[in-house]
Design a protein around this motif. Sequence first.
Motif, mmCIF file in Angstrom:
data_model
loop_
_atom_site.group_PDB
_atom_site.id
_atom_site.type_symbol
_atom_site.label_atom_id
_atom_site.label_comp_id
_atom_site.label_asym_id
_atom_site.label_seq_id
_atom_site.Cartn_x
_atom_site.Cartn_y
_atom_site.Cartn_z
ATOM 1 N N TYR A 50 0.894 -1.294 0.012
ATOM 2 C CA TYR A 50 -0.040 -0.003 -0.004
ATOM 3 C C TYR A 50 0.895 1.208 -0.136
ATOM 4 O O TYR A 50 0.692 2.312 -0.462
ATOM 5 C CB TYR A 50 -0.923 0.017 1.341
ATOM 6 N N LEU A 73 -1.402 -1.289 -5.397
ATOM 7 C CA LEU A 73 -2.817 -1.110 -4.770
ATOM 8 C C LEU A 73 -3.435 -2.644 -4.866
ATOM 9 O O LEU A 73 -4.217 -2.891 -3.846
ATOM 10 C CB LEU A 73 -3.348 0.170 -5.526
ATOM 11 N N SER A 83 -7.927 0.359 3.193
ATOM 12 C CA SER A 83 -7.899 1.442 2.557
ATOM 13 C C SER A 83 -7.596 1.485 0.939
ATOM 14 O O SER A 83 -8.021 2.201 0.165
ATOM 15 C CB SER A 83 -6.423 2.067 3.226
ATOM 16 N N ASP A 87 -9.659 2.892 -2.204
ATOM 17 C CA ASP A 87 -8.731 3.400 -3.034
ATOM 18 C C ASP A 87 -9.071 2.843 -4.928
ATOM 19 O O ASP A 87 -9.342 3.508 -5.585
ATOM 20 C CB ASP A 87 -7.273 3.549 -3.083
ATOM 21 N N LYS A 90 -12.397 3.967 -5.575
ATOM 22 C CA LYS A 90 -12.399 5.280 -6.353
ATOM 23 C C LYS A 90 -11.731 5.282 -7.673
ATOM 24 O O LYS A 90 -12.124 6.044 -8.691
ATOM 25 C CB LYS A 90 -11.536 6.164 -5.584
ATOM 26 N N GLU A 91 -10.758 4.508 -7.979
ATOM 27 C CA GLU A 91 -10.017 4.407 -9.189
ATOM 28 C C GLU A 91 -11.139 4.008 -10.202
ATOM 29 O O GLU A 91 -11.339 4.464 -11.457
ATOM 30 C CB GLU A 91 -8.949 3.580 -9.171
#
Length: 120
Positions: A50, A73, A83, A87, A90-91
């Motif tokens: 991460y 990621l 987390s 993420d 979101k991507e």
Amino acid sequence: EDLDRLKRIEAGDPVAMREMGNGFVMKGNHTRALEYWTKAAGLGDIEAHYQLSIMYGQGRGVDKDKKKEMYHLEEAAIGGDYSARLDLGKEEWINGRFERAMKHTIIAANLGYDKSMKYL
């Protein structure tokens, strides 16, 4: 503590390697942090993956590299880092893959990441 950590690093302890990387980044030495986090990630340390995703995504101490950012990621998310999972969601959202984004966000919520609830 540092002597103990060095012994653990010599023994191949990925947590000690990640901790050493954390210490170097706190001192502003991103090159050494990259070195230790890369070793820790190579041994399967999810948190190191991460941290590497953040480094490559933001270009902290390295050139920005979207491919490396996403690789680390994804490895962190697969390993259970909530987390990283958020993420990834979101991507996916940014790239118009809304169903995949929702799945990642729900997984993050199921892992106990309350912050992900505001994205649902």
